[in-house]
Scaffold this active site. Structure first.
Site, PDB file in Angstrom:
ATOM      1  N   GLY A   2      45.703 -42.911  12.400  1.00 19.46           N
ATOM      2  CA  GLY A   2      46.172 -43.220  11.050  1.00 19.46           C
ATOM      3  C   GLY A   2      46.008 -42.115  10.027  1.00 19.46           C
ATOM      4  N   SER A   3      46.064 -40.846  10.455  1.00 18.01           N
ATOM      5  CA  SER A   3      45.938 -39.787   9.437  1.00 18.01           C
ATOM      6  C   SER A   3      47.192 -39.707   8.570  1.00 18.01           C
ATOM      7  CB  SER A   3      45.620 -38.435  10.075  1.00 18.01           C
ATOM      8  OG  SER A   3      46.747 -37.922  10.753  1.00 18.01           O
ATOM      9  N   ASN A   4      48.362 -39.978   9.140  1.00 14.26           N
ATOM     10  CA  ASN A   4      49.570 -40.030   8.305  1.00 14.26           C
ATOM     11  C   ASN A   4      49.516 -41.215   7.353  1.00 14.26           C
ATOM     12  OD1 ASN A   4      51.694 -37.899   8.844  1.00 14.26           O
ATOM     13  ND2 ASN A   4      51.068 -38.427  10.922  1.00 14.26           N
ATOM     14  N   ASN A  14      60.363 -42.860  10.462  1.00 18.15           N
ATOM     15  CA  ASN A  14      59.413 -42.473  11.509  1.00 18.15           C
ATOM     16  C   ASN A  14      59.064 -41.008  11.328  1.00 18.15           C
ATOM     17  OD1 ASN A  14      57.917 -42.659  14.003  1.00 18.15           O
ATOM     18  ND2 ASN A  14      59.590 -41.545  14.991  1.00 18.15           N
ATOM     19  N   GLU A  65      52.802 -32.610   8.679  1.00 17.47           N
ATOM     20  CA  GLU A  65      53.216 -34.022   8.678  1.00 17.47           C
ATOM     21  C   GLU A  65      52.715 -34.699   7.401  1.00 17.47           C
ATOM     22  OE1 GLU A  65      52.493 -36.305  12.249  1.00 17.47           O
ATOM     23  OE2 GLU A  65      52.538 -34.519  13.499  1.00 17.47           O
ATOM     24  N   ASP A  85      63.768 -41.363  19.025  1.00 22.21           N
ATOM     25  CA  ASP A  85      63.610 -40.070  18.348  1.00 22.21           C
ATOM     26  C   ASP A  85      64.944 -39.452  17.944  1.00 22.21           C
ATOM     27  OD1 ASP A  85      60.857 -40.329  18.529  1.00 22.21           O
ATOM     28  OD2 ASP A  85      60.744 -39.282  20.439  1.00 22.21           O
ATOM     29  N   HIS A 121      57.845 -37.693  13.594  1.00 16.07           N
ATOM     30  CA  HIS A 121      57.769 -37.215  14.979  1.00 16.07           C
ATOM     31  C   HIS A 121      57.214 -35.794  14.980  1.00 16.07           C
ATOM     32  CE1 HIS A 121      58.744 -37.003  19.200  1.00 16.07           C
ATOM     33  NE2 HIS A 121      59.282 -35.809  18.980  1.00 16.07           N
ATOM     34  N   MET A 178      53.246 -46.394  18.366  1.00 14.35           N
ATOM     35  CA  MET A 178      53.667 -45.940  19.684  1.00 14.35           C
ATOM     36  C   MET A 178      54.351 -47.039  20.513  1.00 14.35           C
ATOM     37  SD  MET A 178      52.878 -42.898  19.094  1.00 14.35           S
ATOM     38  CE  MET A 178      52.861 -41.809  20.500  1.00 14.35           C
ATOM     39  N   ARG A 179      55.211 -47.829  19.886  1.00 12.66           N
ATOM     40  CA  ARG A 179      56.022 -48.811  20.615  1.00 12.66           C
ATOM     41  C   ARG A 179      57.480 -48.538  20.293  1.00 12.66           C
ATOM     42  NH1 ARG A 179      53.838 -51.539  24.430  1.00 12.66           N
ATOM     43  NH2 ARG A 179      55.359 -53.198  24.247  1.00 12.66           N
TER      44      ARG A 179
HETATM   45  C1  GAR Z   1      51.309 -37.976  14.668  1.00 13.99           C
HETATM   46  O1  GAR Z   1      51.240 -36.641  15.079  1.00 13.99           O
HETATM   47  C2  GAR Z   1      52.724 -38.493  14.755  1.00 13.99           C
HETATM   48  O2  GAR Z   1      53.686 -37.526  14.452  1.00 13.99           O
HETATM   49  C3  GAR Z   1      52.805 -38.879  16.200  1.00 13.99           C
HETATM   50  O3  GAR Z   1      51.569 -39.489  16.479  1.00 13.99           O
HETATM   51  C4  GAR Z   1      50.570 -38.892  15.657  1.00 13.99           C
HETATM   52  C5  GAR Z   1      49.834 -40.001  14.943  1.00 13.99           C
HETATM   53  O4  GAR Z   1      48.741 -39.479  14.240  1.00 13.99           O
HETATM   54  N1  GAR Z   1      53.897 -39.790  16.430  1.00 13.99           N
HETATM   55  C6  GAR Z   1      54.583 -39.821  17.564  1.00 13.99           C
HETATM   56  O5  GAR Z   1      54.334 -39.113  18.507  1.00 13.99           O
HETATM   57  C7  GAR Z   1      55.704 -40.832  17.568  1.00 13.99           C
HETATM   58  N2  GAR Z   1      56.527 -40.658  18.719  1.00 13.99           N
HETATM   59  P1  GAR Z   1      48.091 -40.317  13.084  1.00 13.99           P
HETATM   60  O6  GAR Z   1      47.780 -41.696  13.663  1.00 13.99           O
HETATM   61  O7  GAR Z   1      46.838 -39.567  12.748  1.00 13.99           O
HETATM   62  O8  GAR Z   1      49.067 -40.380  11.949  1.00 13.99           O
END
Ligand code: GAR
Length: 216
Positions: free
Chosen positions: A14-16, A109, A176, A147, A111, A92-93
């Site tokens: 969950g950093s984003n 989303n 990101e 994607d 990516h 991730m679903r």
């Molecule tokens: C992030 O790097 C995001 O871009 C990626 O998962 C990570 C989640 O990090 N998403 C994907 O790969 C989607 N296909 P976070 O939980 O720290 O935000």
């Protein structure tokens, strides 16, 4: 200005999510975070959001007979919270066309690659293996194809000689956290127009780094 009621969907760290929450705390931000939901009840980000006082929901995909049953339940939770915009942040679903149809044009989303390059998983490993010199991240509207979908924002970072997937991933992740809030700001302020596969009107301020300055 009425702020768009926004949900963040996560599956893990969950950093984003943190970056979106921080942005939405600024007074003039056009989106407010009204819900954080996860398909994994044990997602670390979910506990953090709850501790910070956000409404949270765990919709555990494992307890449903199929993808669509899971999605109908998630959709109901979103409707209950009168959500207008959804940000997938490490969710991730894959969604069925049914769910995407419900949220088309309102589902973002992030990516960890410069789409349309490196769809799917292990993007940093694959970029290193291919020897590309530029890598990055993309925020896009979600369509049924994985994607794919109209691109709102991208940031590029250099690939350095001594990079590992981890060091490259960390450089991408920092970007990101810049472009996702910037993209949400644009989407929530109705600044964008989708024409085919293009998003128009997504011009960003110079300080919001469409392309990371590190590349120059
Ligand atoms: C992030 O790097 C995001 O871009 C990626 O998962 C990570 C989640 O990090 N998403 C994907 O790969 C989607 N296909 P976070 O939980 O720290 O935000």
């Amino acid at each position: 200005m009425r702020r768009k009621r926004t949900a963040i969907l996560i599956s893990g760290r969950g950093s984003n999510m943190d970056a979106l929450i921080a942005a939405a705390r600024t007074p003039d931000f056009p989106a407010e975070i009204v819900l954080v939901a996860s398909n994994r009840p044990d997602a670390p980000g979910l506990a953090r959001a709850k501790a910070a006082g956000f409404a949270v929901a765990a919709v555990d995909h494992k307890i449903y007979a199929g993808r669509e049953e899971f999605e109908r339940s998630l959709h109901m939770v979103l409707e209950t919270h009168r959500v207008e915009l959804v940000c997938l942040a490490g969710f991730m679903r894959l969604f069925t066309p049914w769910f995407i149809g419900q949220w088309r044009g309102r589902l973002l989303n992030i990516h960890p690659a410069l789409l349309p390059a490196y769809r799917g998983l292990h993007t940093h490993e694959r970029a290193l293996a291919d020897g590309v010199k530029i890598h990055g991240c993309t925020v896009h509207f979600v369509v049924p194809e994985m994607d794919e979908g109209p691109i709102v924002a991208q940031a590029a970072v250099p690939v350095l000689d001594d990079d590992t997937p981890e060091s490259l991933g960390a450089r991408v992740l920092a970007q990101e956290h810049v472009i996702y809030p910037a993209a949400l700001r644009l989407a929530a302020s109705d600044a964008l127009r989708i024409e085919g596969n293009r998003v128009l009107g997504a011009r960003m301020d110079s300080d919001s780094a469409l392309v990371a300055p590190a590349i120059i």
